[in-house]
Design a protein around this motif. Structure first.
Motif, short mmCIF file in Angstrom:
data_model
loop_
_atom_site.label_atom_id
_atom_site.label_comp_id
_atom_site.label_asym_id
_atom_site.label_seq_id
_atom_site.Cartn_x
_atom_site.Cartn_y
_atom_site.Cartn_z
N ARG A 187 12.85 -39.58 7.17
CA ARG A 187 13.94 -40.10 6.40
C ARG A 187 14.67 -41.27 6.96
N PRO A 188 14.43 -42.56 6.92
CA PRO A 188 15.05 -43.64 7.48
C PRO A 188 16.43 -43.64 7.49
N HIS A 189 17.18 -43.35 6.49
CA HIS A 189 18.31 -43.22 6.32
C HIS A 189 19.15 -42.20 7.34
N ARG A 190 18.34 -41.41 7.90
CA ARG A 190 18.76 -40.28 8.97
C ARG A 190 18.30 -40.67 10.34
N ASN A 191 17.60 -42.10 10.37
CA ASN A 191 17.18 -42.54 11.71
C ASN A 191 15.95 -41.51 12.25
N PHE A 192 15.39 -40.82 11.36
CA PHE A 192 14.25 -40.29 11.60
C PHE A 192 14.61 -39.09 12.49
N ILE A 193 15.91 -38.21 12.29
CA ILE A 193 16.44 -37.17 13.17
C ILE A 193 15.65 -36.17 13.25
N ALA A 194 15.12 -35.50 14.39
CA ALA A 194 14.18 -34.43 14.31
C ALA A 194 14.49 -33.37 15.63
N ASP A 195 15.97 -33.57 15.82
CA ASP A 195 16.61 -32.70 17.23
C ASP A 195 16.07 -31.30 16.78
N PRO A 196 16.09 -30.56 17.81
CA PRO A 196 16.04 -28.72 17.74
C PRO A 196 17.27 -28.16 16.88
N PRO A 197 17.03 -27.18 16.21
CA PRO A 197 18.25 -26.43 15.44
C PRO A 197 19.41 -26.07 16.06
N PRO A 198 20.46 -25.92 15.60
CA PRO A 198 21.58 -25.21 16.49
C PRO A 198 21.30 -23.62 16.00
N GLU A 199 20.65 -23.11 17.02
CA GLU A 199 20.12 -21.63 16.47
C GLU A 199 21.35 -20.83 15.93
N GLN A 222 24.22 -21.28 15.06
CA GLN A 222 24.82 -21.71 13.60
C GLN A 222 23.94 -21.31 12.55
N CYS A 223 22.58 -21.66 12.66
CA CYS A 223 21.55 -21.34 11.53
C CYS A 223 21.50 -19.80 11.31
N ALA A 224 21.69 -19.03 12.28
CA ALA A 224 21.50 -17.50 12.33
C ALA A 224 22.84 -17.20 11.50
N GLU A 225 23.85 -17.78 11.66
CA GLU A 225 25.23 -17.25 10.99
C GLU A 225 25.23 -17.73 9.40
N GLU A 226 24.66 -18.93 9.17
CA GLU A 226 24.41 -19.41 7.69
C GLU A 226 23.55 -18.45 7.30
#
Length: 296
Positions: A23-35, A37-41
């Motif tokens: 996604r160009p509008h996100r500047n091709f962001i593909a950093d690792p996830p905040p684990e 936070q994701c687990a809590e979600e």
């Protein structure tokens, strides 16, 4: 009780907010996830939406080039077990895109092994994967045979009318309703080609285009438009004289956003009171099979 006109499968994708390698509008962001936070979600999704959906949903669990294993380890596995106890299902959801480049590197052997390993990891934790969902609607034609062999007999990769060559996504001309995939071409209608055992449940679409506004994509729409799309699907079912089988997309990251959560719940409530029923992938598949075997 009259037969519903829409079987709606909630697909709750397990992902993270800033993932966007194509996604160009996100500047091709593909950093690792905040684990953490994701687990809590995810825990909130299972706790807050499991009962609301009566266990009739699927968790599409991300795996890919920028996060291969995190969501297939504790504490995520415990949440999948809790969801399965509610009646929910788990889908393998690979995002194999390389930053800004796409999925041109994948091969049948690569994807076959990826599916095998993810299924084995889940099984070792007491979780049975039942479905598949290609990231960014990716679905090479040879994928059906891999799913069929693996025993993943429900797929949610379809996006009628959508095409993105970089991601091996081509749903131009594909049916806007559920049905069994052809082994030769996933865009063919049921009855053409060699029928597989893989039941396709496409993203809900109003039949007038492939843009976000035409679909049941929660975070890309508003409630009024989602209701409009749902009503178009319901009308299509009435005109065809048979239920429509589609999925409704929501992301675990949105559980903390009141507007997205309320919108999701209100669309589900609308469906339930307007000739729709919420179903997990295999429950939808079973209903389809039952109707197909019913005498005319």
């Amino acid at each position: 009780m009259a037969e519903p006109l829409v079987y709606l499968v909630p697909s709750l994708d397990v992902c993270w907010a800033n993932f966007g390698p194509m996604r160009p509008h996100r500047n091709f962001i593909a950093d690792p996830p905040p684990e953490a936070q994701c687990a809590e979600e995810l825990a909130q999704v299972v706790a807050r939406l499991g009962a609301f959906l009566e266990g009739q949903y699927v968790l599409a669990v991300h795996t890919g080039a920028y996060n291969r294993d995190a969501f297939y380890r504790p504490p995520f596995l415990e949440q999948y077990r809790l969801a399965a106890a509610q009646g929910a299902e788990v889908a393998i959801h690979p995002h194999e895109e390389l930053r800004g480049k796409g999925t041109g590197h994948i091969t049948p052997d690569y994807m076959r092994e990826m599916v095998r390993l993810r299924m084995a990891e889940l099984a070792a934790a007491g979780v049975t994967a039942t479905a598949y969902k290609g990231g960014h609607f990716s679905y090479p034609a040879w994928m059906t045979a891999i799913l069929d062999e693996a025993g993943l007999h429900a797929d949610l990769s379809g996006a009628p009318g959508y095409s993105e060559p970089l991601c091996h996504a081509n749903w131009i001309g594909a049916p806007d309703d559920g049905g069994y995939l052809s082994l030769e071409d996933p865009t063919w209608p049921e009855g053409r080609g060699t029928r597989s055992r893989v039941f396709e449940i496409p993203l809900g679409n109003d039949g007038t285009g492939a843009d976000d506004i035409n679909t049941l994509y929660n975070e890309k729409s508003d409630l009024a438009n989602l209701v409009r799309v749902y009503e178009a699907i319901r009308a299509r079912g009435a005109a065809r004289g048979r239920p429509q089988f589609v999925h409704y997309l929501f992301h675990n990251t949105s559980i903390a956003e009141p507007r997205w959560l309320e919108q999701f719940q209100r669309l589900i409530e609308h469906a339930r009171t307007h000739q729709g029923v919420v179903a997990s992938p295999l429950a939808a598949k079973a209903a389809y099979d039952r109707l197909a075997l019913a005498p005319a």
